[in-house]
Design a protein around this motif. Structure first.
Motif, short mmCIF file in Angstrom:
data_model
loop_
_atom_site.label_atom_id
_atom_site.label_comp_id
_atom_site.label_asym_id
_atom_site.label_seq_id
_atom_site.Cartn_x
_atom_site.Cartn_y
_atom_site.Cartn_z
N ASN A 177 20.13 -0.97 94.64
CA ASN A 177 18.76 -1.45 94.71
C ASN A 177 18.66 -2.97 94.54
OD1 ASN A 177 17.42 1.23 94.78
ND2 ASN A 177 18.29 1.43 92.74
N ASN B 79 15.60 3.84 90.78
CA ASN B 79 14.96 2.92 91.70
C ASN B 79 14.29 1.83 90.90
OD1 ASN B 79 13.63 1.87 94.09
ND2 ASN B 79 13.90 3.90 94.97
N TYR C 219 13.10 6.06 99.15
CA TYR C 219 12.58 4.69 99.07
C TYR C 219 11.19 4.61 99.69
CZ TYR C 219 17.25 3.24 97.67
OH TYR C 219 18.43 3.09 97.00
N GLY D 75 17.03 2.24 102.03
CA GLY D 75 16.10 1.20 101.60
C GLY D 75 15.09 0.83 102.68
N GLY E 33 19.78 -0.90 99.59
CA GLY E 33 18.54 -1.49 99.09
C GLY E 33 18.08 -2.67 99.94
#
Length: 561
Positions: free
Chosen positions: A313, A355, A446, A494, A535
């Protein structure tokens, strides 16, 4: 479809509400069909209705009504008295000898002045205040960072003290153990000698008993009595003497001086600290972003090595700083240009954050999978914002309005939904389409909000990007573009957006990032030698940040002009 409310229909007459507009009354500012013109003219005969074609609306000047003579229109302007005047005023002696101008001339000059002032407001004053607001926000962000650095320095100094104290305690305890072992060794040797003597005495006792119990007189005469007097000399008594620990006295004020002190904080005010901008901006500059074109060949600007074994992330705190997290309980803040670590925060549970996101106020938000919570970090203190029951949080983002959007799935993984929260209060649930079919699979990880307020979710379980509008209605599903760089199935993870409302999503299988427009049309791939991208986030300059899972690094990529 209601013709009065449909955005796709032509404009209708304001009187009959059915016929198409053809005319316009500049006096009353209403739209008319040709059939309704006469009806409108006689509706209020006190007014002088200026009927023009609809395409020429607002071209007829609306003269002001005289304040001295009711219903008289003023077509002249008295410069000396600075008031509009009508024909009756002119016929009187009230403005005799005064300089009179046509009111339309005055109107043009007034409009010219207003236009200049508007240009100054749009081109100089408002942009200056924008820069001042930006400067204050930057100072606030810098203040947060520097106070954070100050707290970190105090914490580190405390840790240094703890280490030194731990060393001292360890040294003293080692000395205690050494003294104890020396004295115990001496006592053990002394005990061994006593035990040997006791064994000899038992042997003598056994010999005496045999002699007493024997009937053989010759054996008794032969028995030589042992000299027991030697056992009358008892062994010496060894008494250990223990060391004493004398505690040093801790005085609060003296300890504080030894540890370190803080100077007083202050705020200074500079009356002439800002200056007006001299460069001109277009009036639209503050309301809409400039149009930027995609670069033919996106380029990597910098690479930040994070030290994570598995990096998942990234979230922008500012244009200079990014938060990162991976399969580790620590979330790390990096300065981008120097690729230097500024701060580390460990999750409350000591387990990995699923996350992360950054709020509008610059606070870090993260998912605690283990206890079903969403937590926020404020001034390095971790607070619980949301706690779920029967649902497990998986993805989170902060919206332009300050709400949190949370992806969650049920314990049996049969249901997935997106929930909007204001603080800890649930405001909206998005789960089904118009046919009551689930919008998302259980592998929706995400989420982000686009500039047009669409909600975009990467659903790797369905190999799709699912986009709904602000009300939660399905707009489209994007399922990849063929041919893919490595001809592997589309696997989105992501997701982020930019100032042009482009949607960008990481394709883990094909080592690239897909760029699509706000309506789901494929535009371009970003490659840049990516390896297992996951991410994504963008800064205010539309730079893209991508985490590479196996390499444990973040790439900053320029993809817009």
């Amino acid at each position: 479809m209601d013709p009065r409310t449909s955005a796709q229909d032509v404009m209708r007459c304001d009187l009959c509400e059915t016929a198409v507009v053809q005319m316009h009354c500049d006096t009353c500012l209403i739209n008319l069909c040709t059939a309704c013109v006469g009806k409108h003219m006689i509706s209020d005969e006190s007014k002088k209705h200026e009927i023009v074609k609809f395409t020429l609306r607002k071209t007829t000047p609306l003269y002001p009504v005289c304040i001295s003579h009711d219903k008289e229109q003023c077509e002249m302007y008295c410069k000396l008295c600075d008031v509009p005047v009508c024909a009756t005023c002119l016929a009187s002696d009230q403005h005799l000898g005064h300089k009179l101008l046509k009111i339309l001339q005055v109107l043009d000059k007034k409009k010219e002045k207003i236009t200049k002032e508007l240009a100054e407001l749009n081109g100089t004053i408002y942009p200056t205040y924008q820069d001042i607001a930006s400067d204050v926000q930057n100072r606030m962000s810098q203040l947060e960072k520097e106070y954070g650095d100050l707290s970190t320095a105090i914490t580190k100094h405390g840790e240094d003290w703890h280490r030194e104290i731990d060393k001292l305690v360890k040294k003293l305890k080692a000395e205690v153990d050494e003294m104890k072992n020396t004295q115990l060794q001496t006592l053990w040797k002394h005990l061994d000698k006593i035990n040997k003597t006791m064994s000899d005495i038992k042997d003598e006792i056994h010999s005496f008993n045999i002699a007493i119990d024997s009937n053989e007189i010759s054996d008794i005469f032969k028995f030589a009595s042992v000299q027991i007097r030697r056992y009358n000399n008892l062994p010496e008594k060894i008494v250990p003497c223990l060391p004493k620990f004398t505690q040093g006295r801790i005085q609060g004020e003296e300890l504080a001086k030894l540890f370190g002190t803080l100077s007083q904080s202050s705020l200074t005010s500079q009356k002439h600290g800002y200056s007006m901008k001299t460069t001109q901006k277009s009036p639209e500059a503050g309301s809409s972003p400039p149009v930027k074109q995609l670069i033919d060949e996106p380029e990597t600007v910098t690479t930040i090595k994070t030290g994570y074994g598995d990096l998942t992330n990234v979230a922008c705190l500012s244009d200079e700083e990014i938060w990162t997290s991976g399969y580790d309980s620590t979330m790390k803040l990096y300065r981008i240009n120097q690729a230097s670590l500024l701060k580390s925060i460990t999750t409350k549970s000591g387990k990995i954050p699923y996350n992360i996101a950054v709020t509008n106020s610059g606070d870090l938000v993260y998912i605690e999978y283990s206890d079903r919570t969403v937590k926020i970090v404020k001034n390095e203190k971790i607070e619980e914002v949301i706690r779920l029951q029967n649902w497990i949080p998986d993805g989170v983002c902060s919206t332009s309005s300050g709400d949190l959007l949370v992806i969650m799935y049920s314990d049996d993984k049969k249901q997935t939904k997106v929930v909007r929260y204001s603080g800890s209060t649930e405001k909206q649930t998005i789960q089904f389409d118009d046919k009551r079919k689930s919008l998302y699979s259980s592998d929706s990880d995400y989420i982000t909000e686009n500039r047009n307020l669409d909600i975009c979710v990467s659903d790797s379980g369905a190999n799709a990007v699912v986009v709904v509008n602000q009300a939660g209605k399905l707009r489209f599903r994007y399922t990849g573009h063929t041919p893919a760089p490595k001809n592997r199935p589309f696997y989105p993870l992501g997701i982020t957006t930019d100032s042009q409302s482009h949607i960008l999503t990481a394709d883990y299988n094909n080592d690239c990032v897909h760029i699509i427009d706000q309506d789901g049309q494929f535009l371009r791939y970003i490659d840049c030698g990516l390896n297992n991208p996951i991410g994504l986030c963008t800064d205010t300059y539309d730079n893209l940040f991508v985490t590479e899972y196996n390499r444990g690094q973040v790439k900053k990529i320029k993809f817009l002009q």
